[in-house]
Design a protein around this motif. Structure first.
Motif, PDB file in Angstrom:
ATOM      1  N   UNK A  65       0.867  -1.171   0.000  1.00  0.00           N
ATOM      2  CA  UNK A  65       0.000   0.000   0.000  1.00  0.00           C
ATOM      3  C   UNK A  65       0.902   1.218   0.000  1.00  0.00           C
ATOM      4  N   UNK A  66       0.719   2.091  -0.958  1.00  0.00           N
ATOM      5  CA  UNK A  66       1.579   3.274  -1.071  1.00  0.00           C
ATOM      6  C   UNK A  66       0.950   4.387  -0.246  1.00  0.00           C
ATOM      7  N   UNK A  67       1.687   4.838   0.745  1.00  0.00           N
ATOM      8  CA  UNK A  67       1.108   5.726   1.748  1.00  0.00           C
ATOM      9  C   UNK A  67       1.301   7.210   1.455  1.00  0.00           C
ATOM     10  N   UNK A  68       2.517   7.582   1.107  1.00  0.00           N
ATOM     11  CA  UNK A  68       2.768   9.015   0.904  1.00  0.00           C
ATOM     12  C   UNK A  68       4.107   9.229   0.210  1.00  0.00           C
ATOM     13  N   UNK A  69       4.281  10.378  -0.440  1.00  0.00           N
ATOM     14  CA  UNK A  69       5.576  10.707  -1.042  1.00  0.00           C
ATOM     15  C   UNK A  69       6.495  11.332   0.004  1.00  0.00           C
ATOM     16  N   UNK A  70       7.771  11.327  -0.294  1.00  0.00           N
ATOM     17  CA  UNK A  70       8.728  11.961   0.614  1.00  0.00           C
ATOM     18  C   UNK A  70       9.868  12.563  -0.184  1.00  0.00           C
ATOM     19  N   UNK A  71      10.380  13.668   0.319  1.00  0.00           N
ATOM     20  CA  UNK A  71      11.586  14.289  -0.227  1.00  0.00           C
ATOM     21  C   UNK A  71      12.596  14.367   0.897  1.00  0.00           C
ATOM     22  N   UNK A  72      13.821  13.970   0.644  1.00  0.00           N
ATOM     23  CA  UNK A  72      14.829  13.963   1.679  1.00  0.00           C
ATOM     24  C   UNK A  72      15.674  15.240   1.610  1.00  0.00           C
ATOM     25  N   UNK A  73      15.808  15.871   2.750  1.00  0.00           N
ATOM     26  CA  UNK A  73      16.582  17.108   2.851  1.00  0.00           C
ATOM     27  C   UNK A  73      17.782  16.888   3.760  1.00  0.00           C
ATOM     28  N   UNK A  74      18.740  17.808   3.660  1.00  0.00           N
ATOM     29  CA  UNK A  74      19.941  17.706   4.484  1.00  0.00           C
ATOM     30  C   UNK A  74      20.529  19.091   4.718  1.00  0.00           C
ATOM     31  N   UNK A  75      21.275  19.199   5.789  1.00  0.00           N
ATOM     32  CA  UNK A  75      22.070  20.396   6.059  1.00  0.00           C
ATOM     33  C   UNK A  75      23.507  20.133   5.620  1.00  0.00           C
ATOM     34  N   UNK A  76      24.290  21.164   5.367  1.00  0.00           N
ATOM     35  CA  UNK A  76      25.669  20.948   4.914  1.00  0.00           C
ATOM     36  C   UNK A  76      26.470  20.136   5.926  1.00  0.00           C
ATOM     37  N   UNK A  77      27.365  19.292   5.424  1.00  0.00           N
ATOM     38  CA  UNK A  77      28.246  18.534   6.309  1.00  0.00           C
ATOM     39  C   UNK A  77      29.080  19.512   7.127  1.00  0.00           C
TER      40      UNK A  77
END
Length: 434
Positions: free
Chosen positions: A277-289
């Motif tokens: 069951x496909x629940x939701x989309x997601x986008x992955x974010x990050x802060x600078x190393x």
């Protein structure tokens, strides 16, 4: 008068900090504010995470919660499969490596179970729910919420409010950026009865499958179901959001659209898509190393609010729990000795920056390798290098630098992949399978 602490966010970092301050022998008043309306209002509660023996588990033990946690901890959940689009098992770990280091004790726990454990220890009644942060007045150290209420003043406000922390704006102007990875969160109910092929590929733990800048990952959770993530590396940060928005009311059409990207993956791997069951989309974010900030009196950040990273080294939650532990320790020591609170917190931040830079760099390296051409073969090489480094072996110094371990390991795993690809093509030719 008690020292007044506000914690914004009832996630692992904020709750373990609140727990440790609560049971300490100090005069402190703790207020926890959470944007969720109730403890159970969040529909999407995530999968499981492994608690590392040198970080997350230490925080749980020092909070006095290890015995209660045992009923939720799954040591058999440490099993790992790494494969590619051909179904070739590049790496399989049934049991964790046997070393003299307790650091590699890494039992799994569902995120929801961890949250419940920490909430119970703090007291759900001690968390103010439905408090969406609106603004911070640094002139009088008060907080305003969207419901029109205010709170404070506080001697210290701790931002544990996650990826898009509003408190972060008080201490730094650095913003999260899109990581280049987006995906879909999915779920497979009753896999033992309905999808034995998937169970075979995941075992009691996790499957990580990488090929052609894409991945399918699956985790066993406490109730036996599977939590899935399907990821793409793409510059279009709306790729999966647009796909989900267009087809969300017809799961079969949505799955057909997903499978266009996975058309050359073997049917046994495609079943992860057709079964879920496909629940939701997601986008992955990050802060600078290595992101840092100059200490600001009366404010600090922990967890994702401080050092956001993608999940591709399994360090985020453990780093967050360690943040909560060490911040509480710094604060308790300063209050007990009547020391300089600002200096104590500044010292904590310096330590956190050093720890975070290491795990951020590891996460970035593994992300780039597994979603580049290396794919599945890169995972055991990169993670294996981290394990050896933690055990005190530096492959870039001394006699170890004379032998190209990483290059030889990568070559070995790529040969395994090539043989798996040849085997698949042979079967396809013999049995007419696409």
């Amino acid at each position: 008068m008690p020292f007044k602490v506000a914690i914004i966010g009832a996630g692992p970092a904020g709750l373990v900090c609140a727990r440790l301050l609560k049971v300490a022998d100090i005069d402190v008043e703790i207020s926890v504010f959470e944007r969720d309306p109730t403890p159970t209002s969040r529909i999407f509660r995530g999968g499981s995470l492994d608690l590392h023996g040198d970080s997350g588990l230490i925080a749980i033990k020092k909070a006095g919660l290890f015995e209660k946690a045992k009923k939720w901890l799954r040591w058999d959940g440490e099993e790992i499969f790494v494969s590619d689009k051909n179904g070739t098992i590049v790496f399989h770990m049934k049991d964790p490596p046997k070393t003299d280091l307790a650091d590699y004790e890494r039992p799994e726990i569902d995120r929801e179970m961890l949250k419940e454990l920490l909430l119970e220890s703090v007291g759900k009644e001690n968390v103010q729910w439905g408090k969406v942060l609106h603004s911070i007045d640094t002139s009088n150290r008060t907080i305003a919420f969207r419901d029109g209420t205010t709170a404070g003043p506080f001697d210290l406000t701790i931002g544990a409010d996650g990826a898009f922390s509003k408190l972060r704006d008080v201490v730094t102007d650095v913003k999260p950026v899109y990581s280049g990875i987006c995906g879909l969160e999915c779920h497979v109910a009753s896999p033992d009865e309905k999808h034995p092929n998937l169970v075979k590929r995941v075992g009691n733990g996790s499957l990580f499958s990488y090929s052609d800048h894409k991945s399918i990952t699956a985790q066993r959770v406490y109730d036996g179901s599977l939590q899935l993530h399907i990821f793409w590396r793409t510059e279009d940060d709306n790729f999966t959001t647009d796909m989900f928005t267009t087809y969300q009311w017809n799961q079969e059409e949505l799955k057909t659209k997903i499978l266009e990207s996975f058309h050359d993956w073997i049917p046994e791997m495609q079943e992860f898509v057709t079964a879920c069951d496909i629940l939701r989309p997601s986008r992955l974010y990050e802060l600078p190393v290595g992101n840092t900030w100059a200490h600001k009196s009366g404010y600090t950040l922990i967890g994702d609010a401080a050092n956001l990273m993608t999940p591709f080294s399994g360090e985020g939650a453990n780093k967050a729990l360690t943040d909560g532990l060490r911040l509480s320790e710094a604060l308790i020591e300063a209050l007990k000795t009547k020391g300089d609170i600002d200096q104590a917190i500044s010292n904590f931040e310096a330590d956190m920056f050093k720890r975070a830079k290491k795990v951020q760099a590891r996460t970035m390296l593994n992300k780039n390798r597994i979603f580049d051409n290396g794919g599945a073969a890169s995972w055991p090489v990169t993670i294996g290098g981290f394990v050896l480094e933690d055990m005190g072996y530096n492959l870039n110094k001394g006699w170890l630098s004379l032998f190209p371990f990483a290059a030889v390991m990568l070559l070995y795993f790529r040969i395994v992949q090539m043989l798996g690809g040849f085997q698949r093509r042979t079967k396809d030719a013999l049995f007419g399978r696409r």
